[in-house]
Scaffold this motif. Structure first.
Motif, PDB file in Angstrom:
ATOM      1  N   PRO A 181       0.718  -1.391  -0.068  1.00  0.00           N
ATOM      2  CA  PRO A 181      -0.020   0.067   0.005  1.00  0.00           C
ATOM      3  C   PRO A 181       0.762   1.496   0.063  1.00  0.00           C
ATOM      4  CG  PRO A 181      -1.123  -1.600   1.456  1.00  0.00           C
ATOM      5  CD  PRO A 181       0.484  -2.112   1.102  1.00  0.00           C
ATOM      6  N   GLY A 182       2.023   1.188   0.266  1.00  0.00           N
ATOM      7  CA  GLY A 182       3.031   2.418   0.353  1.00  0.00           C
ATOM      8  C   GLY A 182       3.577   2.784  -0.937  1.00  0.00           C
ATOM      9  N   PHE A 183       3.372   1.824  -1.879  1.00  0.00           N
ATOM     10  CA  PHE A 183       3.863   1.937  -3.377  1.00  0.00           C
ATOM     11  C   PHE A 183       3.175   3.133  -4.167  1.00  0.00           C
ATOM     12  CE2 PHE A 183       6.555  -2.192  -4.030  1.00  0.00           C
ATOM     13  CZ  PHE A 183       6.886  -2.246  -2.850  1.00  0.00           C
ATOM     14  N   THR A 184       3.581   4.189  -4.490  1.00  0.00           N
ATOM     15  CA  THR A 184       2.868   5.370  -5.108  1.00  0.00           C
ATOM     16  C   THR A 184       3.778   5.915  -6.156  1.00  0.00           C
ATOM     17  OG1 THR A 184       1.625   7.043  -4.551  1.00  0.00           O
ATOM     18  CG2 THR A 184       3.790   6.857  -3.395  1.00  0.00           C
TER      19      THR A 184
ATOM     20  N   PHE B  97       7.969   5.065  -1.968  1.00  0.00           N
ATOM     21  CA  PHE B  97       7.373   4.479  -0.931  1.00  0.00           C
ATOM     22  C   PHE B  97       6.875   5.363   0.048  1.00  0.00           C
ATOM     23  CE2 PHE B  97       7.578   2.197   3.213  1.00  0.00           C
ATOM     24  CZ  PHE B  97       6.575   1.553   3.096  1.00  0.00           C
ATOM     25  N   ASP B  98       5.758   5.689   0.166  1.00  0.00           N
ATOM     26  CA  ASP B  98       4.950   6.420   1.313  1.00  0.00           C
ATOM     27  C   ASP B  98       5.116   5.771   2.533  1.00  0.00           C
ATOM     28  OD1 ASP B  98       3.904   8.469   2.555  1.00  0.00           O
ATOM     29  OD2 ASP B  98       1.937   8.698   1.199  1.00  0.00           O
ATOM     30  N   VAL B  99       5.745   6.137   3.660  1.00  0.00           N
ATOM     31  CA  VAL B  99       5.851   5.269   4.751  1.00  0.00           C
ATOM     32  C   VAL B  99       4.591   5.706   5.501  1.00  0.00           C
ATOM     33  CG1 VAL B  99       6.919   7.310   6.043  1.00  0.00           C
ATOM     34  CG2 VAL B  99       7.123   4.866   6.857  1.00  0.00           C
ATOM     35  N   GLU B 100       3.707   6.803   5.291  1.00  0.00           N
ATOM     36  CA  GLU B 100       2.745   7.051   6.045  1.00  0.00           C
ATOM     37  C   GLU B 100       1.555   6.017   5.587  1.00  0.00           C
ATOM     38  OE1 GLU B 100       1.426  11.340   6.972  1.00  0.00           O
ATOM     39  OE2 GLU B 100       3.040  11.675   5.538  1.00  0.00           O
ATOM     40  N   ALA B 101       1.533   5.355   4.692  1.00  0.00           N
ATOM     41  CA  ALA B 101       0.486   4.625   4.260  1.00  0.00           C
ATOM     42  C   ALA B 101       0.519   3.103   4.807  1.00  0.00           C
ATOM     43  CB  ALA B 101       0.525   4.369   2.673  1.00  0.00           C
TER      44      ALA B 101
ATOM     45  N   SER C 105       4.527  11.982  18.033  1.00  0.00           N
ATOM     46  CA  SER C 105       5.683  12.649  17.841  1.00  0.00           C
ATOM     47  C   SER C 105       6.788  11.749  17.104  1.00  0.00           C
ATOM     48  CB  SER C 105       6.231  13.209  19.010  1.00  0.00           C
ATOM     49  OG  SER C 105       6.651  12.383  20.092  1.00  0.00           O
ATOM     50  N   ASP C 106       6.569  10.685  17.344  1.00  0.00           N
ATOM     51  CA  ASP C 106       7.513   9.390  16.270  1.00  0.00           C
ATOM     52  C   ASP C 106       7.171   9.261  15.052  1.00  0.00           C
ATOM     53  OD1 ASP C 106       9.175   9.777  18.793  1.00  0.00           O
ATOM     54  OD2 ASP C 106       8.120   7.810  19.789  1.00  0.00           O
ATOM     55  N   LYS C 107       6.045   9.894  14.733  1.00  0.00           N
ATOM     56  CA  LYS C 107       5.568   9.263  13.434  1.00  0.00           C
ATOM     57  C   LYS C 107       6.474   9.704  12.250  1.00  0.00           C
ATOM     58  CE  LYS C 107       1.260   9.973  10.583  1.00  0.00           C
ATOM     59  NZ  LYS C 107       0.652   8.393  10.496  1.00  0.00           N
ATOM     60  N   LYS C 108       6.448   8.824  11.472  1.00  0.00           N
ATOM     61  CA  LYS C 108       7.400   8.950  10.149  1.00  0.00           C
ATOM     62  C   LYS C 108       6.741   9.399   8.955  1.00  0.00           C
ATOM     63  CE  LYS C 108      10.708   5.201  11.555  1.00  0.00           C
ATOM     64  NZ  LYS C 108      11.174   3.638  11.158  1.00  0.00           N
ATOM     65  N   THR C 109       7.498  10.166   8.383  1.00  0.00           N
ATOM     66  CA  THR C 109       6.791  10.902   7.090  1.00  0.00           C
ATOM     67  C   THR C 109       7.658  10.725   5.806  1.00  0.00           C
ATOM     68  OG1 THR C 109       7.557  13.126   7.449  1.00  0.00           O
ATOM     69  CG2 THR C 109       5.212  12.495   8.369  1.00  0.00           C
ATOM     70  N   GLY C 110       7.424  11.298   4.759  1.00  0.00           N
ATOM     71  CA  GLY C 110       8.251  11.206   3.381  1.00  0.00           C
ATOM     72  C   GLY C 110       8.007   9.961   2.635  1.00  0.00           C
ATOM     73  N   VAL C 111       8.551  10.198   1.360  1.00  0.00           N
ATOM     74  CA  VAL C 111       8.350   9.296   0.364  1.00  0.00           C
ATOM     75  C   VAL C 111       9.911   8.736  -0.069  1.00  0.00           C
ATOM     76  CG1 VAL C 111       7.678   8.810  -2.066  1.00  0.00           C
ATOM     77  CG2 VAL C 111       6.255  10.095  -0.364  1.00  0.00           C
TER      78      VAL C 111
ATOM     79  N   LYS D 230       0.346  10.216 -12.221  1.00  0.00           N
ATOM     80  CA  LYS D 230       0.699  10.990 -10.705  1.00  0.00           C
ATOM     81  C   LYS D 230      -0.211  10.651  -9.730  1.00  0.00           C
ATOM     82  CE  LYS D 230       2.008  15.158 -13.341  1.00  0.00           C
ATOM     83  NZ  LYS D 230       1.720  16.756 -13.165  1.00  0.00           N
ATOM     84  N   GLY D 231       0.278  10.355  -8.463  1.00  0.00           N
ATOM     85  CA  GLY D 231      -0.334  10.009  -7.276  1.00  0.00           C
ATOM     86  C   GLY D 231      -1.100   8.599  -7.479  1.00  0.00           C
ATOM     87  N   ALA D 232      -0.413   7.462  -8.479  1.00  0.00           N
ATOM     88  CA  ALA D 232      -0.973   6.176  -8.687  1.00  0.00           C
ATOM     89  C   ALA D 232      -0.599   5.233  -7.742  1.00  0.00           C
ATOM     90  CB  ALA D 232      -0.717   5.885  -9.901  1.00  0.00           C
ATOM     91  N   ILE D 233      -1.225   4.085  -7.575  1.00  0.00           N
ATOM     92  CA  ILE D 233      -0.970   3.240  -6.731  1.00  0.00           C
ATOM     93  C   ILE D 233      -0.129   2.127  -7.763  1.00  0.00           C
ATOM     94  CG2 ILE D 233      -3.236   1.628  -7.423  1.00  0.00           C
ATOM     95  CD1 ILE D 233      -2.765   0.824  -4.354  1.00  0.00           C
ATOM     96  N   VAL D 234       0.913   1.452  -7.269  1.00  0.00           N
ATOM     97  CA  VAL D 234       1.745   0.638  -7.752  1.00  0.00           C
ATOM     98  C   VAL D 234       1.777  -0.872  -7.322  1.00  0.00           C
ATOM     99  CG1 VAL D 234       4.251   0.128  -8.191  1.00  0.00           C
ATOM    100  CG2 VAL D 234       3.256   2.560  -8.378  1.00  0.00           C
ATOM    101  N   ARG D 235       1.579  -1.862  -8.155  1.00  0.00           N
ATOM    102  CA  ARG D 235       1.377  -3.202  -7.385  1.00  0.00           C
ATOM    103  C   ARG D 235       1.777  -4.218  -8.802  1.00  0.00           C
ATOM    104  NH1 ARG D 235      -5.011  -2.184  -6.628  1.00  0.00           N
ATOM    105  NH2 ARG D 235      -5.333  -1.903  -8.943  1.00  0.00           N
TER     106      ARG D 235
END
Length: 441
Positions: free
Chosen positions: A389-392, A401-405, A414-420, A436-441
């Motif tokens: 689900p993080g593949f975008t 890879f969007d870690v928030e997904a 406060s420890d939440k990770k962000t970024g791609v 753009k902003g697509a899902i990759v699978r």
């Protein structure tokens, strides 16, 4: 047989006996069609072994496979010499000459590669004219590989024959074993009694106390056996933490693609993924080691776009049989995100493009998530299902890879990770054409 690369042709001209070519190197040796095919595969593999552009992890994997292959063979074909042995020597001699003693003969060293190299450079069978040979110190061996115990091997084969004979006569392996053990115990007990009686008789004669010991030949009590201590259990293997790096992503080269004979929605592709000869779930096609891959792209991507192109493959999913065809990898593609309840397979779909300079088998990874992939992902652990689900794709048409997904990785508060983290090879980033902003699978 695979065409020889230019550097090997020049090497043969300079170092082969009597300036022999590949066809005249071993005039007394004949090769079957299968052996000719294997020689071609090894010639292809040799070009990757020492490549400066090759991924380090992939090179180590190839060297390990080669070392295992040579562990029970004198030459690559077993006993027959071939031009493939010389090709390996030509590519690996400069590499091995720089190896440390640990890399050569340590516990995890490439013992058999070093032995093969030394054989090729010194054996009159090859007769190479070499001014500078790789220095191999036969006295500097850090870890000696234990030879096979011939006696133990003979005993093992004997037991197998006895078990087979027992099965033929109606006895089961269990009853045979029990009878053997019982007979063995009786024989040992008798022998111990006889030895004990003889020892007591001798002691009585020496001390003059004939009546102080048990009568001659009398049975004695057996020594009580010590209770066997339970063997310590082996520690369970350390489980790797969840990470995108556990997924074996590689550059794949589609050599051909056809429609599935039993499924209208599937393509069947023949893809080179950089596997060494002998890898499970691979075959040989036009001198290359390939995987057969089924993908649900028929009707979404024109068949002509699937021919002779580079893509990104997932190589450590457990193989599945799809309508009678075993699929041994997965092709990554991007598609628009859809609302819940909508058809997630309606398209459009775009294949992931690795950098133009990349080669089949190159490692593909997400920035910030580097590491060694699993050999085969355990389906029960749902690693792929958790990470995918993080593949975008980004607004710059790069894959990331969007870690928030992935809640298991992003954390909370406060420890939440962000970024791609961008998907890339050593040659650059992986991209899509328009989505753009697509899902990759």
């Amino acid at each position: 047989m695979t065409t020889l690369d230019e550097s090997l042709v020049n090497f043969l001209k300079t170092h082969a006996p009597n300036n022999a070519s590949a066809e005249t190197l071993f005039p007394a040796t004949t090769y079957t069609d299968a052996e000719k095919t294997e020689i071609g595969q090894w010639l292809t593999t040799s070009t990757h072994l020492a490549s400066a552009t090759e991924d380090a992890a992939k090179s180590a994997d190839r060297l390990s496979s080669l070392n295992t292959h040579l562990s029970s063979r004198t030459t690559l074909l077993g006993a027959k010499p071939s031009v493939a042995d010389i090709a390996l020597y030509q590519k690996l001699a400069p590499v091995v000459s720089k190896w440390s003693a640990e890399e050569r003969t340590g516990d995890q060293g490439y013992h058999h590669i070093v032995r093969h190299l030394d054989f090729v450079q010194n054996s009159p069978i090859f007769g190479l004219k070499l001014e500078d040979k790789v220095n191999v110190d036969l006295d500097n061996i850090i870890f000696k590989i234990k030879p096979i115990d011939a006696k133990a091997e003979k005993e093992r084969k004997k037991k197998e024959k006895e078990a087979a004979a027992a099965n033929a006569s109606g006895a089961t392996p269990t009853t045979l074993t029990e009878n053997q053990v019982a007979g063995s115990k009786k024989g040992k007990a008798k022998a111990q009694d006889a030895v004990q009686a003889a020892g007591n008789a001798v002691a009585s004669a020496v001390t003059g106390k004939a009546g102080s010991g048990p009568p001659e030949g009398a049975p004695t009590k057996k020594k009580e056996k010590k209770e066997k201590q339970p063997k310590p259990q082996k520690a369970a293997p350390v489980e790797k933490p969840l990470s995108p790096c556990l997924i074996d992503l590689r550059v794949g080269h589609i050599l051909k693609a056809t429609t599935h004979p039993n499924a209208d929605s599937l393509f069947v592709s023949t893809i080179a993924c950089g596997d060494p000869p002998g890898t499970d779930n691979t075959s040989e096609y036009e001198g290359q080691i390939v995987r057969t891959v089924c993908s649900g792209l028929n009707g979404l991507i024109p068949l002509e776009e699937m021919q002779n192109r580079k893509i990104v493959t997932v190589c450590n999913l457990k193989p599945v049989t799809m309508r009678g065809v075993k699929s041994c990898a997965m092709v990554l593609a991007a598609s628009p995100r859809v609302a819940e309840g909508e058809d997630s397979h309606k398209g459009p779909v775009e294949l992931i493009n690795p950098p133009a300079e990349s080669k089949a088998g190159d490692r593909v990874f997400f920035e910030g998530w580097e590491g060694e992939p699993e050999g085969v992902l355990n389906p029960k652990k749902k690693i792929w299902e958790s990470i995918q689900p993080g593949f975008t794709t980004t607004d710059a048409l790069q894959v990331g890879f969007d870690v928030e997904a992935v809640p298991q990785l992003s954390g909370e508060g406060s420890d939440k990770k962000t970024g791609v983290g961008m998907l890339k090879t050593a040659a650059g980033f992986c991209t899509v054409s328009t989505l753009k902003g697509a899902i990759v699978r």
